[in-house]
Design a protein around this motif. Structure first.
Motif, PDB file in Angstrom:
ATOM      1  N   UNK A 174       0.832  -1.210   0.000  1.00 34.51           N
ATOM      2  CA  UNK A 174       0.000   0.000   0.000  1.00 34.51           C
ATOM      3  C   UNK A 174       0.866   1.259   0.000  1.00 34.51           C
ATOM      4  N   UNK A 175       0.486   2.227  -0.828  1.00 37.73           N
ATOM      5  CA  UNK A 175       1.361   3.374  -1.081  1.00 37.73           C
ATOM      6  C   UNK A 175       1.622   4.204   0.170  1.00 37.73           C
ATOM      7  N   UNK A 176       0.607   4.355   1.033  1.00 38.25           N
ATOM      8  CA  UNK A 176       0.794   5.146   2.250  1.00 38.25           C
ATOM      9  C   UNK A 176       1.860   4.530   3.153  1.00 38.25           C
ATOM     10  N   UNK A 177       2.071   3.227   3.026  1.00 38.57           N
ATOM     11  CA  UNK A 177       3.119   2.544   3.779  1.00 38.57           C
ATOM     12  C   UNK A 177       4.413   2.474   2.977  1.00 38.57           C
ATOM     13  N   UNK A 178       4.296   2.292   1.655  1.00 33.79           N
ATOM     14  CA  UNK A 178       5.471   2.117   0.806  1.00 33.79           C
ATOM     15  C   UNK A 178       6.342   3.369   0.748  1.00 33.79           C
ATOM     16  N   UNK A 179       5.703   4.536   0.568  1.00 33.84           N
ATOM     17  CA  UNK A 179       6.489   5.771   0.445  1.00 33.84           C
ATOM     18  C   UNK A 179       7.365   6.006   1.672  1.00 33.84           C
ATOM     19  N   UNK A 180       6.814   5.922   2.911  1.00 35.90           N
ATOM     20  CA  UNK A 180       7.699   6.065   4.072  1.00 35.90           C
ATOM     21  C   UNK A 180       8.739   4.948   4.170  1.00 35.90           C
ATOM     22  N   UNK A 181       8.339   3.720   3.820  1.00 33.28           N
ATOM     23  CA  UNK A 181       9.272   2.595   3.907  1.00 33.28           C
ATOM     24  C   UNK A 181      10.490   2.818   3.024  1.00 33.28           C
ATOM     25  N   UNK A 182      10.249   3.300   1.803  1.00 39.27           N
ATOM     26  CA  UNK A 182      11.346   3.521   0.864  1.00 39.27           C
ATOM     27  C   UNK A 182      12.061   4.843   1.124  1.00 39.27           C
ATOM     28  N   UNK A 183      11.302   5.884   1.435  1.00 42.33           N
ATOM     29  CA  UNK A 183      11.868   7.235   1.478  1.00 42.33           C
ATOM     30  C   UNK A 183      12.471   7.633   2.816  1.00 42.33           C
ATOM     31  N   UNK A 184      11.866   7.185   3.922  1.00 41.59           N
ATOM     32  CA  UNK A 184      12.342   7.655   5.239  1.00 41.59           C
ATOM     33  C   UNK A 184      13.810   7.324   5.485  1.00 41.59           C
ATOM     34  N   UNK A 185      14.282   6.097   5.167  1.00 38.57           N
ATOM     35  CA  UNK A 185      15.722   5.864   5.346  1.00 38.57           C
ATOM     36  C   UNK A 185      16.590   6.821   4.537  1.00 38.57           C
ATOM     37  N   UNK A 186      16.168   7.131   3.301  1.00 34.66           N
ATOM     38  CA  UNK A 186      16.934   8.087   2.488  1.00 34.66           C
ATOM     39  C   UNK A 186      16.863   9.475   3.104  1.00 34.66           C
ATOM     40  N   UNK A 187      15.666   9.847   3.584  1.00 34.46           N
ATOM     41  CA  UNK A 187      15.499  11.164   4.192  1.00 34.46           C
ATOM     42  C   UNK A 187      16.372  11.318   5.436  1.00 34.46           C
ATOM     43  N   UNK A 188      16.436  10.256   6.245  1.00 32.48           N
ATOM     44  CA  UNK A 188      17.267  10.314   7.449  1.00 32.48           C
ATOM     45  C   UNK A 188      18.727  10.494   7.077  1.00 32.48           C
ATOM     46  N   UNK A 189      19.179   9.716   6.101  1.00 31.07           N
ATOM     47  CA  UNK A 189      20.585   9.813   5.714  1.00 31.07           C
ATOM     48  C   UNK A 189      20.900  11.172   5.100  1.00 31.07           C
ATOM     49  N   UNK A 190      19.962  11.736   4.345  1.00 28.95           N
ATOM     50  CA  UNK A 190      20.213  13.044   3.746  1.00 28.95           C
ATOM     51  C   UNK A 190      20.111  14.151   4.786  1.00 28.95           C
ATOM     52  N   UNK A 191      19.287  13.943   5.817  1.00 28.29           N
ATOM     53  CA  UNK A 191      19.260  14.892   6.931  1.00 28.29           C
ATOM     54  C   UNK A 191      20.613  14.933   7.632  1.00 28.29           C
ATOM     55  N   UNK A 192      21.191  13.762   7.811  1.00 27.26           N
ATOM     56  CA  UNK A 192      22.514  13.716   8.433  1.00 27.26           C
ATOM     57  C   UNK A 192      23.545  14.369   7.523  1.00 27.26           C
ATOM     58  N   UNK A 193      23.403  14.149   6.211  1.00 26.97           N
ATOM     59  CA  UNK A 193      24.295  14.816   5.258  1.00 26.97           C
ATOM     60  C   UNK A 193      24.158  16.323   5.375  1.00 26.97           C
ATOM     61  N   UNK A 194      22.915  16.798   5.473  1.00 22.83           N
ATOM     62  CA  UNK A 194      22.688  18.238   5.618  1.00 22.83           C
ATOM     63  C   UNK A 194      23.258  18.743   6.929  1.00 22.83           C
ATOM     64  N   UNK A 195      23.093  17.937   7.983  1.00 19.53           N
ATOM     65  CA  UNK A 195      23.656  18.309   9.273  1.00 19.53           C
ATOM     66  C   UNK A 195      25.171  18.411   9.184  1.00 19.53           C
ATOM     67  N   UNK A 196      25.773  17.479   8.437  1.00 20.91           N
ATOM     68  CA  UNK A 196      27.224  17.557   8.240  1.00 20.91           C
ATOM     69  C   UNK A 196      27.607  18.858   7.539  1.00 20.91           C
ATOM     70  N   UNK A 197      26.859  19.229   6.485  1.00 25.29           N
ATOM     71  CA  UNK A 197      27.175  20.468   5.764  1.00 25.29           C
ATOM     72  C   UNK A 197      27.121  21.676   6.691  1.00 25.29           C
ATOM     73  N   UNK A 198      26.119  21.682   7.579  1.00 29.62           N
ATOM     74  CA  UNK A 198      25.980  22.797   8.516  1.00 29.62           C
ATOM     75  C   UNK A 198      27.121  22.791   9.533  1.00 29.62           C
ATOM     76  N   UNK A 199      27.397  21.605  10.101  1.00 31.39           N
ATOM     77  CA  UNK A 199      28.467  21.511  11.096  1.00 31.39           C
ATOM     78  C   UNK A 199      29.816  21.839  10.474  1.00 31.39           C
ATOM     79  N   UNK A 200      30.032  21.373   9.259  1.00 27.49           N
ATOM     80  CA  UNK A 200      31.278  21.690   8.554  1.00 27.49           C
ATOM     81  C   UNK A 200      31.435  23.199   8.399  1.00 27.49           C
TER      82      UNK A 200
END
Length: 451
Positions: free
Chosen positions: A13-39
């Protein structure tokens, strides 16, 4: 196991699939963004000149990232479509040819790092210290960028089959390594911007190695075996069709940064630093949306390949909702607390960066909501192989509208310049909706619901 991961793209089901696929990428990119800010914070605390050098070097570094991630988008799109067509052999060939393309991109930037870093810096400043620091930073990050190019390839291969948790681990490993090593090299070893560059490169290499291991262990449909491999144009062409427009879209951001710096130069170094700091801060808002869009590519691509129109539409609706919520939260943060955000980067006595930057952040953030729609729809174009539509949007927003508007508004005042961003985003949104109507009529409506 992996067959279940790719088939879930067409069944969950799409309401479950989108978070399942996207949230891990979003978390990793948030950390990437956090790195850019901290850098940026670490470099700013080392010295204002160091921050200026890194900000001036940023457009060329953005160009390198544009090529690697643009080609990665092409790889992701082609692999997910072939998996949707139940053709894993072609998906593996797409992965191998994609890695070959990324390796060629690395060699290109080895040459740029060795021969173009100093001339690039000299084009923007006569300050010998800024030139030296910026050239050192660029040479290191370009020459040793094989980690960046290969890490992006591995991440996109994992994402294309729905294995986004492994992709998240790949990105997190590199970003956390960067965050840990930054203060060590910058302050403990007193290496300044060179230390920041070395920490970045080491983090990229860590991502590359972990990405390769995870792909080989958890991604059997795309497991790499290099026996008798030869580059194949019929496989590289569809990667270029999506990847080159995506690269140009992101490269336009690099060109935009260069030309905006030229416009802002007349208002002084602080005005240019405001723009550099804005890009670092906005990445913390935009990166989760880009993570969401990265998750969209395999979902839309798979279901487009499987000719499942209703799931393509449903994915677009769900992702628009998520992107809108993220951008609304970002807009409120920039509106209500700009001084707090800017104070992280201000090491000056008079607080000029905060005074100028608060107005900039409040003004530019008015474009966040229309940007949510534009990013989401642009991703649909990439997923179905219409990368040129995304390129048209990006050209319209950043070159055709934003730069001329910024140049004209600079004749009024520095504060007026920032209104060029929301003006350009609204124009881009109008073009985006027109192109989506065309894409929907020609590509999506003719699909059945065969899956």
């Amino acid at each position: 196991m992996q067959r279940e991961k790719s088939s879930m793209l067409g069944e969950m089901p799409m309401a479950k699939l989108v978070p399942t696929v996207s949230v891990p990428i979003m978390i990793s990119m948030l950390v990437q963004a956090l790195y850019n800010i901290i850098d940026g914070i670490f470099v700013a605390k080392y010295s204002p000149a160091a921050l200026g050098a890194v900000n001036l070097a940023m457009p060329l570094q953005m160009l390198m990232i544009a090529l690697s991630t643009g080609m990665g988008t092409g790889i992701n799109s082609l692999i997910s479509r072939r998996l949707g067509e139940k053709n894993p052999a072609e998906a593996r060939l797409a992965a191998k040819n994609g890695l070959f393309i990324e390796a060629c991109g690395w060699l290109l930037f080895v040459g740029i790092g060795l021969f173009a870093a100093r001339p690039f810096m000299s084009a923007f400043t006569d300050d010998a210290a800024l030139i030296e620091q910026g050239a050192t930073y660029l040479t290191i990050v370009c020459v040793f960028s094989i980690g960046l190019f290969m890490a992006i390839s591995m991440e996109r291969m994992l994402q294309a089959s729905g294995n986004t948790k492994a992709s998240m681990l790949t990105q997190l490993a590199g970003a956390v390594t960067n965050i840990i090593l930054d203060p060590v090299f910058i302050f403990l070893f007193d290496m300044g911007v060179a230390g920041a560059a070395i920490a970045t490169v080491i983090g990229q290499w860590v991502s590359m190695m972990i990405g390769f291991i995870l792909n080989q262990k958890t991604n059997p449909e795309l497991r790499l075996a290099w026996d008798r491999f030869r580059p194949q144009m019929h496989m590289m062409k569809p990667i270029f069709v999506v990847g080159l427009p995506s690269t140009v879209m992101q490269a336009i951001s690099s060109l935009l940064n260069v030309l905006m710096n030229m416009i802002l130069m007349g208002f002084g170094t602080t005005a240019m630093n405001v723009l550099g700091v804005y890009f670092k801060l906005q990445s913390f808002i935009f990166m989760p949306v880009f993570g969401l869009s990265n998750g969209m590519v395999p979902i839309v691509g798979y279901n487009y390949g499987a000719r499942n129109r209703s799931r393509v539409y449903e994915c677009i609706r769900v992702c628009l909702s998520f992107a809108g919520v993220i951008m609304l939260a970002g807009m409120l943060l920039f509106m209500l607390a700009p001084q707090m955000l800017l104070s992280l980067f201000d090491s000056s006595e008079g607080g000029e960066l905060i005074a100028l930057g608060a107005i900039a952040l409040r003004t530019i953030s008015t474009c966040f909501l229309p940007a949510a729609v534009g990013i989401t729809i642009s991703t649909v174009f990439q997923a179905v192989g219409k990368g040129m539509y995304s390129l048209i949007m990006s050209l319209s927003r950043q070159l055709v509208v934003l730069l001329p508007a910024a140049w004209l508004l600079a004749r009024i005042s520095l504060n007026a310049v920032w209104w060029a961003f929301p003006i350009a985003e609204v124009v881009s949104l109008i073009i985006c909706l027109f192109l989506f109507a065309r894409c929907n009529r020609k590509l999506l409506r003719p699909l059945g619901d065969e899956a």
